[in-house]
Enzyme design. Structure first.
Site, PDB file in Angstrom:
ATOM      1  N   TYR A   7       0.774  -1.277  -0.037  1.00  0.00           N
ATOM      2  CA  TYR A   7      -0.078   0.072   0.100  1.00  0.00           C
ATOM      3  C   TYR A   7       0.731   1.357  -0.040  1.00  0.00           C
ATOM      4  CZ  TYR A   7      -3.108   3.597   1.665  1.00  0.00           C
ATOM      5  OH  TYR A   7      -3.683   4.734   1.697  1.00  0.00           O
ATOM      6  N   GLU A  54      -3.544   7.626  -3.992  1.00  0.00           N
ATOM      7  CA  GLU A  54      -3.634   6.456  -3.219  1.00  0.00           C
ATOM      8  C   GLU A  54      -3.273   5.347  -4.387  1.00  0.00           C
ATOM      9  OE1 GLU A  54      -6.967   4.167  -1.414  1.00  0.00           O
ATOM     10  OE2 GLU A  54      -6.158   4.628   0.241  1.00  0.00           O
TER      11      GLU A  54
END
Ligand code: ADP
Ligand code: MG
Length: 276
Positions: free
Chosen positions: A111, A199
């Site tokens: 991530y 993101e």
């Protein structure tokens, strides 16, 4: 207020900066999809519904297809439908486009995100080796697995910050250089395009050990839109709440409270992560 863009648009911006993304193309019909399938030339392709929300995988909006029939069926099923994910309103969002992408052989999912911390007015990078899943869940159950650093606006991202984070993520060899490259270029994109959030979930390590951005979400502050013509072109009102659209046309910021819109929620979701 923030505006979102589609995954395929985020990936176009990534690719322009030399940030690694899978090869792919977006389309609006079965016919176009079949042409792209032929062009991509791989038997397997990944078909991804384009809506301004995450959680598409779990909601059935991402599928690997092996042949033309499977492709035709899935594209027919997706285009014109409303995709409901855990991140959008109960009525979902309309799918007008699908992204066809080469399949990536995933060895692990990480991530990575960049967000403007509104309280300190600094840019923060967050990363975790627990990618692919909902980052809020990681934050709740294992907050120690989320790493952060803030960027000094006068000097920008420092290579040592990237290296440190790469080690914490367990990256090695060529991956450390690749990670530094990705972080540096994401920061460049973030500042040049007046973004409030990027993101990448998941950022994957593929079968050859290389880092690839498999997903991309971008938020931009509406107040900066006047000087970002390219991002203005990416605006897709079909993904937004009707009342918000009308308010926008009168230059008002209206936040739909019933089924909080994705436009509003994505960056705010990350804001609270800054506190843990
Ligand atoms: P969302 O976050 O909306 O669920 P993602 O783009 O993250 O959508 O895709 C969901 C999952 O689908 C990813 O975590 C990954 O496992 C898989 N996936 C997405 N794109 C590809 C691809 N090009 N090749 C292989 N798997 C993929
Ligand atoms: Mg994702």
């Amino acid at each position: 207020m923030n505006m979102n863009v589609h995954e395929y648009q985020a990936k176009q911006l990534f690719a322009k900066e030399g940030i690694p993304v899978p090869q792919g193309k977006v389309c609006r019909s079965v016919e176009e999809a079949l042409n792209i399938y032929a062009e991509l030339g791989s038997k397997q392709v990944v078909v991804k519904a384009q809506v301004h929300a995450g959680g598409r995988g779990k909601a059935g909006g991402v599928r690997v297809v092996d042949n033309k029939n499977m492709l035709t069926d899935f594209v027919k099923q997706m285009i014109g439908s409303q995709l409901v994910t855990y991140q959008n309103a109960p009525e979902g969002q309309p799918v007008h486009q699908v992204l066809l992408e080469e399949p990536c052989q995933i060895s692990s999912e990480l991530y990575l995100s960049v967000v403007l911390d509104r309280s300190s007015q600094t840019v923060i990078f967050m990363a975790s080796s627990e990618g692919g899943v909902d980052i809020e869940t990681v934050a709740e159950s294992t907050p120690e697995k989320i790493f952060k650093f803030s960027v000094d606006p006068l000097v920008g991202v420092m290579p040592f910050q990237c290296r440190e984070m790469a080690f914490l993520l367990g990256l090695e060899g060529k991956q450390i250089k690749q990670f530094t490259h990705i972080v540096t270029k994401l920061y460049k994109l973030f500042t040049e395009k007046d973004l409030s959030m990027i993101e990448v979930n998941p950022l994957v390590i593929d079968a050859s050990g290389d880092l690839v951005c498999l997903d991309g979400k971008i938020n931009i502050d509406n107040n900066a839109m006047y000087r970002q013509p390219q991002i203005r072109e990416y605006h897709d009102p079909s993904q937004e709440n009707e009342l918000e659209n009308r308010a926008r046309s009168f230059d008002l910021s209206y936040i739909a409270l019933n089924g909080i819109s994705a436009v509003w929620s994505m960056e705010l979701d990350l804001q609270w992560l800054l506190w843990i």
